[in-house]
Design a protein around this motif. Structure first.
Motif, PDB file in Angstrom:
ATOM      1  N   ASP A 268      -0.339  -5.766   7.639  1.00 17.28           N
ATOM      2  CA  ASP A 268      -0.131  -6.309   6.291  1.00 17.28           C
ATOM      3  C   ASP A 268      -1.326  -5.999   5.391  1.00 17.28           C
ATOM      4  O   ASP A 268      -1.159  -5.643   4.213  1.00 17.28           O
ATOM      5  N   LEU A 271      -1.295  -2.248   4.402  1.00 14.22           N
ATOM      6  CA  LEU A 271      -0.295  -1.942   3.390  1.00 14.22           C
ATOM      7  C   LEU A 271      -0.704  -2.493   2.026  1.00 14.22           C
ATOM      8  O   LEU A 271      -0.438  -1.876   0.981  1.00 14.22           O
ATOM      9  N   ALA A 272      -1.343  -3.644   2.030  1.00 13.35           N
ATOM     10  CA  ALA A 272      -1.761  -4.244   0.767  1.00 13.35           C
ATOM     11  C   ALA A 272      -2.902  -3.477   0.114  1.00 13.35           C
ATOM     12  O   ALA A 272      -2.992  -3.413  -1.125  1.00 13.35           O
ATOM     13  N   CYS A 274      -3.726  -0.143   0.794  1.00  9.34           N
ATOM     14  CA  CYS A 274      -3.452   1.296   0.670  1.00  9.34           C
ATOM     15  C   CYS A 274      -2.327   1.468  -0.342  1.00  9.34           C
ATOM     16  O   CYS A 274      -1.155   1.617   0.024  1.00  9.34           O
ATOM     17  N   ARG A 275      -2.668   1.486  -1.585  1.00 15.30           N
ATOM     18  CA  ARG A 275      -1.675   1.428  -2.647  1.00 15.30           C
ATOM     19  C   ARG A 275      -1.007   2.770  -2.939  1.00 15.30           C
ATOM     20  O   ARG A 275      -0.062   2.819  -3.727  1.00 15.30           O
ATOM     21  N   VAL A 294       7.590  -4.287   6.686  1.00 18.90           N
ATOM     22  CA  VAL A 294       7.332  -3.256   5.677  1.00 18.90           C
ATOM     23  C   VAL A 294       7.417  -3.900   4.305  1.00 18.90           C
ATOM     24  O   VAL A 294       8.501  -4.254   3.822  1.00 18.90           O
ATOM     25  N   ARG A 295       6.262  -4.056   3.706  1.00 25.62           N
ATOM     26  CA  ARG A 295       6.166  -4.566   2.336  1.00 25.62           C
ATOM     27  C   ARG A 295       5.162  -3.692   1.605  1.00 25.62           C
ATOM     28  O   ARG A 295       3.956  -3.845   1.750  1.00 25.62           O
ATOM     29  N   SER A 296       5.664  -2.761   0.811  1.00 26.81           N
ATOM     30  CA  SER A 296       4.798  -1.799   0.129  1.00 26.81           C
ATOM     31  C   SER A 296       5.524  -1.256  -1.084  1.00 26.81           C
ATOM     32  O   SER A 296       6.724  -0.950  -1.022  1.00 26.81           O
ATOM     33  N   ARG A 297       4.789  -1.095  -2.173  1.00 29.52           N
ATOM     34  CA  ARG A 297       5.371  -0.540  -3.398  1.00 29.52           C
ATOM     35  C   ARG A 297       5.316   0.975  -3.423  1.00 29.52           C
ATOM     36  O   ARG A 297       5.866   1.595  -4.333  1.00 29.52           O
ATOM     37  N   SER A 298       4.663   1.593  -2.433  1.00 28.28           N
ATOM     38  CA  SER A 298       4.480   3.046  -2.462  1.00 28.28           C
ATOM     39  C   SER A 298       5.114   3.776  -1.288  1.00 28.28           C
ATOM     40  O   SER A 298       5.367   4.972  -1.382  1.00 28.28           O
ATOM     41  N   LEU A 299       5.371   3.105  -0.174  1.00 28.70           N
ATOM     42  CA  LEU A 299       5.843   3.775   1.038  1.00 28.70           C
ATOM     43  C   LEU A 299       7.166   4.510   0.804  1.00 28.70           C
ATOM     44  O   LEU A 299       8.118   3.953   0.245  1.00 28.70           O
ATOM     45  N   ALA A 317      10.458  -2.825  -0.214  1.00 24.13           N
ATOM     46  CA  ALA A 317      10.011  -1.425  -0.210  1.00 24.13           C
ATOM     47  C   ALA A 317      10.820  -0.653  -1.240  1.00 24.13           C
ATOM     48  O   ALA A 317      11.770   0.064  -0.898  1.00 24.13           O
TER      49      ALA A 317
END
Length: 558
Positions: A268, A271-272, A274-275, A294-299, A317
């Motif tokens: 977590d 992911l937070a 590594c934008r 999986v919680r990411s604005r970029s993945l 995601a």
């Protein structure tokens, strides 16, 4: 691979892994032997090196001389290049040095494609080349390090020392470092120094593996604070506590964790922080709570490769396009809550995975509501045992979940007994949105020409009004066609073609063609993490194709 195969959620430390290996068999391989077997396998999954390792080292070099040319001050060759003809005889022609007349950028590009030692030696060619090597971004790979006159790698102390000297002596930046053959046992200080040097030289691409034993080697904290990194692959490390050592990887776009024990809270945190992260992969790793959230604005892509996960949760995601896994072990849950751009999903194993979409568990024969659909999905791969009634009946349910599906991969897994109701299950099924309007390609993996497989195939051929390509992943493709032809030809009379009978299509146009061709298995870790590969599951062989035509009597001729 043994550890991942165990599917053990309680493997939370390397001590647990070691104990598990040692208890697997009183007469079998030891824990160290098993790990020694696993490590070369996981290294083979890595993206290929920028520069392949040379076939053999120069036996004339001593270990101290091996990297003596990496410093610009160590070269005092004649400015006019008088020694060049003795080493490199001129090619036949006008005798002029045309290569040295190329621009600095082109020459630096040439140098960057050489193994480290050979690249450093270009400084002795002439004054024209002497300044190029120090200005060329360094590519360092411990696969290039060898004992003088021998083929085996430099172990322990010597390898770490050579790597550090190479990085420290080079005055320019470090483009990439690949360390996969070195044991850092008792070399913690040298490891810390190497990582610090790489960070100071703005390394962009780092592959850092520890050759065990021991397994619980701590990963240097500086790795997580190397702001220049764009790609990072880590293998066989004890992951640091991100609460005490917060990651700072603002430019990281690709991250792979191999045979690494990592807590869910650390994932977590990564992911937070590594934008810009686009690709996240796990190969034979262990999450301490066996859950990947999986919680990411970029993945864009998440890959799980033979890990001990019990749950994969795609929570939020918005850019995720691919969710890929090669799962083994116990049954696990795949939950997709928010992934509006998901286009590629698989291989979903109907024996191992329970799929949940929008909070709804997908079950065979259910009435699929809009909330349980993934309208963005274009490519879907599934493993199914046609001999199992529940799994076979899941296929049409899944098709209703993906209304815009364009490519369907079905891998047929051998089963024990045939429990499927033969009383016209496939014949009684209606169509669905993807079959009526979108499905263009059907790929059959491991097809065995069983009755239930043929019934499913006929169902897709009949209902798939947009179907254009049928690919069969089988090594003996001609034998398959011969067998299939033998099965159906007696029912329709003599023919020179390959025929599959089909029921009357409901409104389909006659005369449309379907290309039938063999395909090669394309599914691999490298293709799974490569966003440039459109479909990571297969590669069609268009050198051998058949054309299937819908005939007037509503049969399909190949």
């Amino acid at each position: 691979m043994d550890a991942a195969a165990a599917g053990q959620g309680e493997l939370r430390t390397y001590a647990d892994v070691e104990e598990f290996f040692n208890n697997m068999s009183s007469e079998g391989p030891s824990a160290q032997d098993r790990i020694d077997y696993i490590v070369p396998y996981i290294i083979s999954l890595l993206p290929p090196p920028f520069v392949p390792a040379p076939d053999a080292a120069d036996a004339s070099d001593s270990e101290d001389e091996h990297f003596s040319l990496t410093s610009s001050s160590s070269s005092d060759s004649d400015d006019d290049g008088a020694d060049w003809p003795a080493v490199f005889p001129p090619a036949q022609g006008d005798g002029q040095d045309h290569i040295s007349r190329l621009s600095n950028d082109l020459l630096a590009n040439v140098i960057s494609r050489l193994p480290t030692k050979e690249a450093a030696r270009t400084m002795v060619l002439s004054a024209r080349w002497r300044g190029l090597w120090p200005a060329t971004p360094l590519l360092v790979d411990d696969a290039h390090l060898r004992y003088p006159g021998e083929s085996r790698e430099i172990p322990g102390f010597h390898a770490v020392r050579a790597l550090s000297r190479c990085v420290a002596a080079h005055p320019g930046p470090v483009r990439a470092a690949r360390v996969t053959r070195t044991s850092f046992h008792t070399q913690e200080y040298a490891l810390q120094r190497l990582v610090s040097l790489l960070a100071a030289k703005s390394v962009q691409d780092l592959v850092l593996f520890n050759r065990p034993w021991p397994l619980n080697m701590p990963l240097p904290n500086d790795v997580l604070r190397c702001a220049s990194l764009a790609r990072l692959y880590l293998g066989v490390w004890h992951f640091p506590d991100t609460a005490a050592h917060r990651p700072n990887l603002p430019n990281l776009q690709e991250l792979g964790l191999f045979h690494t024990i990592i807590a869910d809270r650390d994932i977590d945190a990564l992911l937070a922080r590594c934008r810009k992260l686009k690709v996240l992969s796990f190969a034979m790793s262990y999450n301490s709570d066996s859950r990947l959230r999986v919680r990411s604005r970029s993945l864009c892509a998440v890959v799980e490769w033979r890990c001990s996960l019990e749950e994969i949760l795609v929570d939020d995601a918005p850019c995720l396009e691919r969710l890929l896994f090669d799962s083994i072990g116990d049954r696990r849950l795949v939950k997709i809550v928010q992934a509006p751009r998901l286009e590629v999903l698989g291989f979903l194993d109907l024996q191992l995975h329970e799929l949940q979409i929008g909070g709804i568990v997908i079950k065979a024969g259910m009435n699929v509501r809009a909330r349980a659909m993934l309208p963005s999905l274009k490519i879907f791969a599934v493993k199914v045992r046609f001999s199992d009634q529940t799994e076979a009946k899941m296929l049409p349910t899944l098709l209703r979940c993906f209304p815009s599906l364009e490519t369907l991969h079905v891998m047929s897994i051998p089963g024990s007994t045939d429990t499927v109701d033969r009383a016209g299950f496939w014949e009684s099924l209606g169509s669905c949105d993807c079959l009526r309007s979108h499905l263009k390609t059907l790929v059959l993996h491991g097809f065995q020409n069983l009755n239930q497989e043929l019934r499913f195939l006929n169902y897709i051929l009949e209902k798939g009004k947009m179907l254009k390509t049928l690919c069969i992943v089988r090594s003996e493709i001609d034998d398959f066609l011969a067998e299939a032809c033998h099965v159906v030809v007696p029912e329709v009379g003599p023919t020179s073609g390959f025929i599959l009978e089909r029921g009357a299509p409901s409104g389909g146009s006659s005369g449309s063609d379907i290309t039938v061709c063999p395909a090669s298995r394309y599914w691999s870790f490298q293709h799974a993490i490569d966003l440039s590969v459109k479909d990571p599951f297969y590669a069609a062989r268009h050198d051998v194709t058949w054309i299937a035509c819908r005939t007037e009597d509503e049969s399909l001729c190949f």
